[in-house]
Write a protein that holds these residues in place. Structure first.
Motif, mmCIF file in Angstrom:
data_model
loop_
_atom_site.group_PDB
_atom_site.id
_atom_site.type_symbol
_atom_site.label_atom_id
_atom_site.label_comp_id
_atom_site.label_asym_id
_atom_site.label_seq_id
_atom_site.Cartn_x
_atom_site.Cartn_y
_atom_site.Cartn_z
ATOM 1 N N ASN A 157 53.459 51.458 87.832
ATOM 2 C CA ASN A 157 53.162 53.018 87.640
ATOM 3 C C ASN A 157 51.826 53.491 88.045
ATOM 4 O OD1 ASN A 157 55.808 53.584 86.825
ATOM 5 N ND2 ASN A 157 55.629 52.994 84.778
ATOM 6 N N THR A 158 50.872 52.690 87.407
ATOM 7 C CA THR A 158 49.451 52.980 87.274
ATOM 8 C C THR A 158 48.737 52.422 88.544
ATOM 9 O OG1 THR A 158 49.258 51.052 86.039
ATOM 10 C CG2 THR A 158 49.277 52.993 84.815
ATOM 11 N N ALA A 159 49.571 51.365 89.108
ATOM 12 C CA ALA A 159 48.969 51.053 90.635
ATOM 13 C C ALA A 159 48.571 52.069 91.694
ATOM 14 C CB ALA A 159 49.775 50.019 91.314
ATOM 15 N N LYS A 160 49.333 53.107 91.583
ATOM 16 C CA LYS A 160 49.173 54.099 92.385
ATOM 17 C C LYS A 160 47.831 54.858 92.518
ATOM 18 C CE LYS A 160 54.206 55.178 91.492
ATOM 19 N NZ LYS A 160 55.016 56.213 90.732
ATOM 20 N N LEU A 161 47.057 54.627 91.257
ATOM 21 C CA LEU A 161 45.612 55.274 91.120
ATOM 22 C C LEU A 161 44.779 54.441 91.962
ATOM 23 C CD1 LEU A 161 45.713 55.394 87.159
ATOM 24 C CD2 LEU A 161 45.666 57.342 88.655
ATOM 25 N N LYS A 162 45.190 53.327 92.612
ATOM 26 C CA LYS A 162 44.363 52.455 93.393
ATOM 27 C C LYS A 162 44.390 53.016 94.815
ATOM 28 C CE LYS A 162 44.529 47.870 92.597
ATOM 29 N NZ LYS A 162 45.088 46.671 92.592
ATOM 30 N N HIS A 163 45.186 54.099 95.169
ATOM 31 C CA HIS A 163 45.195 54.558 96.516
ATOM 32 C C HIS A 163 43.732 54.894 97.003
ATOM 33 C CE1 HIS A 163 46.024 57.268 100.005
ATOM 34 N NE2 HIS A 163 47.258 56.918 100.011
ATOM 35 N N PRO A 164 43.350 54.407 98.089
ATOM 36 C CA PRO A 164 41.953 54.766 98.653
ATOM 37 C C PRO A 164 41.409 56.105 98.303
ATOM 38 C CG PRO A 164 43.139 53.134 99.898
ATOM 39 C CD PRO A 164 44.226 53.913 98.993
ATOM 40 N N LYS A 165 42.515 57.111 98.726
ATOM 41 C CA LYS A 165 42.023 58.539 98.693
ATOM 42 C C LYS A 165 41.677 59.046 97.196
ATOM 43 C CE LYS A 165 43.889 60.070 103.155
ATOM 44 N NZ LYS A 165 44.599 60.843 103.696
ATOM 45 N N LEU A 166 42.546 58.428 96.358
ATOM 46 C CA LEU A 166 42.502 58.731 95.046
ATOM 47 C C LEU A 166 41.080 58.105 94.408
ATOM 48 C CD1 LEU A 166 46.104 58.750 93.367
ATOM 49 C CD2 LEU A 166 44.651 60.757 94.052
ATOM 50 N N ARG A 167 40.882 56.948 94.639
ATOM 51 C CA ARG A 167 39.818 56.157 94.150
ATOM 52 C C ARG A 167 38.491 56.941 94.654
ATOM 53 N NH1 ARG A 167 38.603 49.804 94.695
ATOM 54 N NH2 ARG A 167 38.084 50.618 96.854
ATOM 55 N N ARG A 168 38.507 57.377 95.744
ATOM 56 C CA ARG A 168 37.376 57.998 96.331
ATOM 57 C C ARG A 168 37.128 59.409 95.467
ATOM 58 N NH1 ARG A 168 38.733 55.815 101.372
ATOM 59 N NH2 ARG A 168 40.102 57.739 102.194
ATOM 60 N N ALA A 169 38.212 59.981 95.274
ATOM 61 C CA ALA A 169 38.163 61.317 94.713
ATOM 62 C C ALA A 169 37.708 61.019 93.193
ATOM 63 C CB ALA A 169 39.645 62.007 94.600
ATOM 64 N N LEU A 170 38.037 60.214 92.570
ATOM 65 C CA LEU A 170 37.679 59.578 91.297
ATOM 66 C C LEU A 170 36.091 59.405 91.278
ATOM 67 C CD1 LEU A 170 40.401 57.561 90.097
ATOM 68 C CD2 LEU A 170 39.862 59.830 89.149
ATOM 69 N N GLU A 171 35.522 58.658 92.303
ATOM 70 C CA GLU A 171 34.099 58.295 92.408
ATOM 71 C C GLU A 171 33.440 59.486 92.440
ATOM 72 O OE1 GLU A 171 34.014 55.079 95.037
ATOM 73 O OE2 GLU A 171 34.309 53.593 93.533
ATOM 74 N N THR A 172 33.934 60.483 93.510
ATOM 75 C CA THR A 172 33.214 61.691 93.497
ATOM 76 C C THR A 172 33.021 62.427 92.347
ATOM 77 O OG1 THR A 172 34.110 61.721 95.660
ATOM 78 C CG2 THR A 172 33.184 63.839 95.017
ATOM 79 N N TYR A 173 34.181 62.581 91.591
ATOM 80 C CA TYR A 173 33.925 63.102 90.196
ATOM 81 C C TYR A 173 33.096 62.452 89.363
ATOM 82 C CZ TYR A 173 35.486 64.650 85.632
ATOM 83 O OH TYR A 173 35.709 65.217 84.401
ATOM 84 N N MET A 174 33.180 61.165 89.452
ATOM 85 C CA MET A 174 32.388 60.453 88.555
ATOM 86 C C MET A 174 30.596 60.575 88.854
ATOM 87 S SD MET A 174 31.400 56.210 88.489
ATOM 88 C CE MET A 174 30.955 56.377 90.395
ATOM 89 N N CYS A 175 30.449 60.844 90.207
ATOM 90 C CA CYS A 175 29.100 61.159 90.442
ATOM 91 C C CYS A 175 28.598 62.715 90.162
ATOM 92 C CB CYS A 175 28.937 61.121 91.932
ATOM 93 S SG CYS A 175 27.240 61.483 92.609
ATOM 94 N N ILE A 176 29.872 63.745 90.229
ATOM 95 C CA ILE A 176 29.388 65.127 89.906
ATOM 96 C C ILE A 176 29.299 65.078 88.343
ATOM 97 C CG2 ILE A 176 30.421 67.147 89.720
ATOM 98 C CD1 ILE A 176 31.733 66.511 92.226
#
Length: 702
Positions: A10-29
Motif C-alpha cells: 500500500n505504501t510502496a506507491k510513495l516510492k514512485h520517482p515523481k512522488l519522491r521528487r515532489a516530497l524532496e521539493t517540499y522538504m527543501c521549501i
C-alpha cells in the motif's frame, strides 16, 4: 506480522520517482522557509538532504537523509492520505534539524547516564516527547499545512494510547516499571493533544503525577530552545523520582527506550525571534486558553525564562517576566493546575467532540486527489498495439495446444490442464512495479551488464569464426563461383544475441504463504513475495540483456492443473511485460512432475538449435491431489527432469523450504540450489549468479 506485506504494498506507491521528487521539493521549501533566522550553513545542509524509504516502521533522520519506514503504523490504504502523512513526517524531521540544538541534546544524554542510571533511556524518551511537541509547534508556524498534518497524526496517536489505557486493570497492584511505562505514554498523550486534554486513567496515583507534570508540558510546547526542553525533561524526571528510585533498586529492572538512540539537532539551530499566531488550541474555550497562558508564564518564572512565549502580547512584552496585569497575582502553579484540570474534566466531552469533528475534516481534506496529478495519470501501462495483441493471441493458442508425453501417464489420468488468460490476472499498476525495480536497481543493473558483456564476447567469437577454422567444402564452391569470403565451417548462429531460451517456473502452492524473516531488517515476508521479487529481478535482467525468456506459475486445484503464462517468449521485451508478475501468489497444491512436463514442452516448441534452460522455484516436496505425494511424486519429478535433459532442456531446481527436506530435492534434480528460511532473501542474487554461470558455460560450448 502477516500484515507487513499488505502495508508495504500500500505504501510502496510513495516510492514512485515523481512522488519522491515532489516530497524532496517540499522538504527543501518547508526546510528553508524564512519564518525564523538560521545560519546559511544550516540552509545548505537542508537543501542537500534526501529522502529514503525502507521496510521498517520508524521514521528518523541522520541529517543527510530522512528515513521513512513504509510500515509506519499510522499509514492507511489511501495513497493521497499517505502522501500527506509523509509530508507531515518530513516536516517533523526537518523541524529537528531547524530547531533542536545538538549541543543541548547531547549534554542531556551524557548527563542522564549517570543521573538516572537504569532509566537513562526512559529520560531520553521524556526529552524526545517534549522536544517533539516543541518543534512541531514551531514548524506549525512555518506552515499551516504542517500544523494540520501534525494535529491529524497526533490525534490518531492519542486515541490509540487511550485505547491502551482503557484495557489496563488498575485495580491490580502495579509495579514501578509498569507505572513508569503508563506515565511515559500519558506524557505522550498530553503532547499529542497539544496539552488540551489529560488522559482518562483510573488511578489517582498516576493522575496525581500527571497533574504535576502537566504545567511543564504546557510551558515547553511554546518555549524557544532545546535548553528549555532539557530543563522540563529534568523537571519531569524529578517529579517521577519516587518511582525512579523504586525502579532503580530492583536488581533485574530494565527499561528500554521507545525511540532509537540517535543524535538529534544542529550545531546552529534556528532562533525563534518572532511568534506568528500561536493559538493552536482551537478546541478550547477562551477561559482554558487563558489558564494555559498563565501556567506557562508561572513555569517560565520558575525556570528562569525571562522571555517566555505565549500569545502575541507576550512577544510585545517579552522584556519583562510577565504582563503588568499579573503583577498582583498570588496564585501558584498548583492552584492553576487545579483550576485547569477541573475545567478540562468538565469540558472533556465538548473538547473531544470538537476534536473529532476537526479530525474528520482534516482526514477528508488529506484524501483529496493530489498524487494522480503529480504522477501524471495512474496507468496500468497495458495498452498494446494491434500487432502485439495478435502475436500474444497466437502464442496463447500454441500454449493451449501443448500436449506433452508424460513419463508416468497412469498417475496423471485425471489431470486437466487449465491456462489462465491475461484478462483473468490482476497486473501491477506501473508505479507499484516501479517500486520493485527501483528497490533492486543495483542488482538488475549488475546482472544485465554481466550478460551484455557475455553477448559481446559471443559476437567476437562469431567474428573470429568467420576468418579462421576448418574449411567447409560447400562454402569453397560458393567462394569459387561467387567470390564469397566465408569459407570456414561454423555452427549455425545468425544472431549476435544468445541463442538461449529461459523459462522461470514458479510454484504457486498455498505453502508459499509461510512467513520468512529477513535478518537484514527484521521484517517478515511470505515466500510468495520473495518468489515475486525474484521473478521481477530476473525478468528485468534478461529483458535488458535482450535474452529470450518467459515466466509461468503453476498450481493444482482439484483435477485442474493451472498454468499462468505471465510472460511469453514473444512479449518478454515489451515495456509492460513484467506487470503480470503480480499474479505470483500462494493458493493451491503442486503436482510438479505434470507441470514441469508442460513447461519443458513449451521450451522445446520454441525455436530450434537453441539452448533450453528451465528454472523451477519451489518451496517443498510435490504434494498434489489423488495420492500424488511422497516417493511416487518425487520419482515422477526425477524421471520427468531426466527425460527433458535427454531432449535438450537443462532443469535447475531452486528449493526455498525447510532444510530437512533438502535431501528430497537433491533426489529430484541433478542441478539444484537450496536456500533455507534464513537466507531465502538471497534468492534473487543467487539466481542471478546461476543464470550468468549458465551463459558462460553456453559461451564455452562453441
Amino acid at each position: 506480522m502477516s500484515t507487513n506485506t499488505e502495508k508495504q504494498l500500500n505504501t510502496a506507491k510513495l516510492k514512485h520517482p515523481k512522488l519522491r521528487r515532489a516530497l524532496e521539493t517540499y522538504m527543501c521549501i518547508v526546510g528553508t522557509k524564512n519564518s525564523f533566522d538560521f545560519s546559511e550553513e544550516l540552509e545548505k545542509n537542508i537543501k542537500r538532504m534526501k529522502i529514503q524509504f525502507n521496510d521498517g516502521d520508524i521514521c528518523a533522520t541522520d541529517f543527510s537523509t530522512i528515513f521513512i519506514g513504509l510500515l509506519f503504523p499510522y499509514y492507511t490504504d489511501n495513497l493521497d492520505e499517505n502522501y500527506n502523512i509523509t509530508k507531515g513526517i518530513i516536516g517533523h524531521e526537518v523541524g529537528h534539524i531547524r530547531f533542536t540544538s545538538k549541543r543541548d541534546w547531547d549534554m542531556f544524554i551524557n548527563t542522564s547516564r549517570g543521573k538516572y542510571k537504569k532509566l537513562a533511556a526512559y529520560a531520553r524518551d521524556v526529552l524526545n516527547i517534549v522536544e517533539d511537541d516543541r518543534i512541531e509547534f514551531w514548524m506549525g508556524q512555518v506552515s499551516k499545512f504542517l500544523k494540520n498534518a501534525f494535529y491529524l497524526l497526533c490525534q490518531r496517536m492519542a486515541n490509540s494510547i487511550q485505547e491502551e489505557f482503557d484495557e489496563i486493570d488498575f485495580s491490580q497492584e502495579l509495579s514501578a516499571e509498569h507505572k513508569l511505562a503508563i506515565l511515559r505514554n500519558a506524557i505522550l498523550y498530553i503532547r499529542c493533544t497539544q496539552s488540551s486534554l489529560l488522559p482518562n486513567i483510573q488511578s489517582s496515583e498516576i493522575m496525581g503525577y500527571l497533574k504535576k507534570i502537566y504545567p511543564y508540558m504546557v510551558y515547553c510546547r511554546t518555549s524557544k530552545s532545546t535548553k528549555r526542553a532539557v530543563q522540563v525533561a529534568h523537571k519531569i524526571m524529578g517529579i517521577l523520582s519516587p518511582l525512579c528510585e523504586e525502579f532503580n533498586e530492583a536488581e533485574e529492572a530494565r527499561m528500554e527506550g521507545m525511540y532509537p538512540d540517535n543524535s538529534k539537532g544542529s550545531n546552529n539551530p534556528s532562533e525563534n525571534n518572532s511568534l506568528v499566531n500561536s493559538s493552536n488550541d482551537d478546541t478550547l474555550s477562551k477561559e482554558l486558553k487563558s489558564l494555559k497562558e498563565k501556567i506557562a508564564k508561572e513555569v517560565a518564572k520558575e525556570l528562569g525564562d525571562k522571555k517566555p512565549q505565549g500569545d502575541s502580547s507576550n512577544v510585545a512584552n517579552s522584556g519583562s517576566d510577565s504582563d503588568p496585569s499579573d503583577q498582583t497575582n498570588t496564585k501558584s502553579i498548583p492552584d492553576y493546575v487545579e483550576d485547569i484540570t477541573e475545567r478540562l474534566l468538565k469540558e472533556r466531552t465538548s473538547i473531544k467532540e470538537k476534536s473529532e469533528k476537526r479530525l474528520e475534516e482534516l482526514k477528508e481534506e488529506s484524501r483529496k486527489p493530489i498524487t494522480s496529478s503529480l504522477i501524471g495519470e495512474f496507468m496500468n501501462s497495458t495498452n498494446k498495439s494491434t500487432k502485439q495483441k495478435v502475436a500474444e493471441t497466437l502464442e496463447d493458442k500454441k500454449i493451449v495446444e501443448l500436449k506433452p508425453e508424460m513419463v508416468n501417464k497412469d498417475i496423471h489420468d485425471l489431470c486437466v490442464p487449465v491456462f489462465v488468460e491475461r484478462d483473468e490476472m490482476t497486473p501491477f499498476i506501473d508505479y507499484e512495479y516501479s517500486a520493485y525495480t527501483e528497490q533492486f536497481s543495483t542488482q538488475i543493473k549488475r546482472g544485465a551488464n554481466e550478460l551484455s558483456k557475455l553477448t559481446e564476447q559471443k559476437k567476437q567469437v562469431l567474428q573470429r569464426m568467420q576468418k579462421f577454422g576448418r574449411l567447409d567444402s560447400r562454402r569453397l564452391v560458393k567462394a569459387a563461383a561467387f567470390g564469397a569470403k566465408d569459407i570456414f565451417y561454423k555452427k549455425k548462429m545468425e544472431s549476435d544475441q544468445f541463442d538461449m531460451d529461459v523459462l522461470i517456473f514458479v510454484d504457486r502452492s498455498g505453502s508459499n504463504m509461510h512467513q520468512v524473516l529477513n535478518t537484514k531488517n527484521d521484517t517478515y515476508l511470505p515466500r510468495y513475495e520473495v518468489n515475486r521479487m525474484t521473478a521481477i529481478i530476473q525478468h528485468e535482467i534478461l529483458k535488458r540483456a535482450k535474452i529470450s525468456h518467459a515466466v509461468w506459475s503453476f498450481e493444482e486445484m482439484g483435477v485442474n492443473n493451472i498454468f499462468a503464462p505471465m510472460i511469453h517468449f514473444n512479449n518478454c521485451f515489451e515495456k509492460d511485460s513484467g506487470l503480470y508478475l503480480n499474479h505470483i501468489e500462494a493458493k493451491g497444491r503442486n503436482r510438479d512432475g505434470y507441470s514441469i512436463a508442460y513447461a519443458g514442452e513449451y521450451l522445446l516448441k520454441h525455436g530450434n538449435n537453441r539452448k533450453k534452460l528451465l528454472i523451477v522455484i519451489s518451496d517443498g516436496q510435490p504434494n498434489g491431489h489423488h495420492g500424488y505425494t511422497g516417493s511416487l511424486a518425487m520419482n515422477d519429478v526425477k524421471n520427468t527432469v531426466t527425460k527433458l535433459r535427454k531432449q535438450g532442456v537443462k532443469t535447475i531446481g531452486i528449493f526455498t523450504g525447510d532444510e530437512i527436506e533438502n535431501q528430497f530435492f537433491t533426489h529430484m534434480y541433478d542441478n539444484h540450489m537450496f536456500l533455507n528460511n534464513d537466507n531465502i532473501h538471497n534468492l534473487p542474487e543467487e539466481l542471478r549468479k546461476q543464470i550468468t554461470l549458465e551463459f558462460k558455460e553456453y559461451l564455452n560450448s562453441f
